[in-house]
Write an enzyme that holds these catalytic residues in place. Structure first.
Site, short mmCIF file in Angstrom:
data_model
loop_
_atom_site.label_atom_id
_atom_site.label_comp_id
_atom_site.label_asym_id
_atom_site.label_seq_id
_atom_site.Cartn_x
_atom_site.Cartn_y
_atom_site.Cartn_z
N SER A 139 0.85 -1.19 0.00
CA SER A 139 0.00 0.00 0.00
C SER A 139 0.88 1.23 0.00
O SER A 139 2.01 1.21 0.52
CB SER A 139 -0.90 0.03 1.23
OG SER A 139 -1.59 1.27 1.34
N TYR A 152 -1.75 -0.32 10.42
CA TYR A 152 -1.86 -0.59 8.99
C TYR A 152 -0.59 -0.17 8.26
O TYR A 152 -0.05 -0.92 7.43
CB TYR A 152 -3.07 0.13 8.40
CG TYR A 152 -3.35 -0.22 6.96
CD1 TYR A 152 -3.82 -1.48 6.62
CD2 TYR A 152 -3.13 0.70 5.94
CE1 TYR A 152 -4.08 -1.81 5.30
CE2 TYR A 152 -3.39 0.38 4.62
CZ TYR A 152 -3.86 -0.87 4.30
OH TYR A 152 -4.11 -1.19 2.98
#
Length: 258
Positions: A139, A152
């Site tokens: 990501s 995250y």
């Protein structure tokens, strides 16, 4: 026989969109998720022939389940040509809250160890065959740490580094390792975000570009490209400027822990 792609987290979002892209290219599908009935309903809705897929119910955070899944896949469908470790979760964490440490551990177990557990059973057979592609879904959030996203961001930074290490290890074997870093993609993972999401991309558009990058054997790509430019700029920003830029930015919603 048609080539085979295995995709984890195939019950929604990016995983589902990539499954559709590969199906349209004539690939057979090995689809993995905890919610296998959702996958079945989606396949039925799109009239995909049962001859072209198999569904495996497994939790990527459980290494034993993933080993059993991989063995079942190789027995039933053969050794995949492409394995995509896509399954992931995203929740905000507050390190000052004791309960959130368990949430962070769950994020890391799913997003990091889940990638290794997905790849692991297929590596030796792929090396023996001399071909195959392992795809880790990182990501843009793994490139710099964003306030309120500690779990995250840490997990996706780990995925990026892990895939880079694995790529070097497998380079002489003929097995490729591809790292894809999505920007903001319209999926259930982002639908509750309470902040601006620049260059938001639909999942099917992302999937088509991702499949092209995988097929081309590109080792690392940020999709969409505009977020790749943003990511490079963020990486070189001095810390004081970066901190001021993101000061006051809304946090990712925390998980509700009972």
């Amino acid at each position: 026989m048609a080539p085979l792609v295995l995709i984890t987290g195939a019950s929604s979002g990016i995983g589902q969109a990539m499954a559709m892209s590969y199906s349209r290219l004539g690939y057979r599908l090995a689809l993995v998720a905890r919610r296998s009935q959702i996958i079945q309903s989606w396949l039925d809705d799109h009239a995909i022939s049962p001859d072209n897929y198999a569904i495996y119910s497994a939790d990527v955070a459980d290494a034993q389940q993933m080993t059993s899944m991989a063995q079942a896949c190789m027995t039933q469908q053969g050794l995949p040509d492409v394995v995509i470790a896509n399954a992931g979760i995203s929740m905000g964490v507050d390190t000052s809250v004791p309960d959130d440490l368990a949430v962070m551990a769950r994020i890391l177990m799913t997003n990091v160890m889940g990638v290794a557990a997905t790849f692991g059973p297929f590596i030796a057979p792929m090396v023996a065959r001399g071909s195959g592609t392992l795809v880790g879904i990182g990501s843009v959030a793994g490139i710099r740490g964003l306030p309120g996203h500690g779990g995250y961001c840490a997990s996706k930074a780990a995925v990026i580094s892990y895939c880079e290490s694995l790529r070097g290890e497998l380079r002489p074997s003929g097995v490729k390792v591809v790292t894809l870093c999505p920007g903001y993609i319209a999926t259930p993972l982002t639908q509750n975000n309470q902040y601006a999401m620049p260059f938001l991309m639909q999942a099917d558009v992302f999937a088509n570009q991702a499949v092209q990058a995988i097929g081309a054997g590109i080792s690392y790509r940020v999709i969409p490209w505009q977020m790749g430019v943003v990511a490079k700029l963020l990486r070189i920003l001095p810390n004081p400027l970066f901190d001021r830029l993101f000061a006051g930015r809304p946090r990712k919603p925390r998980a509700m822990v009972s």
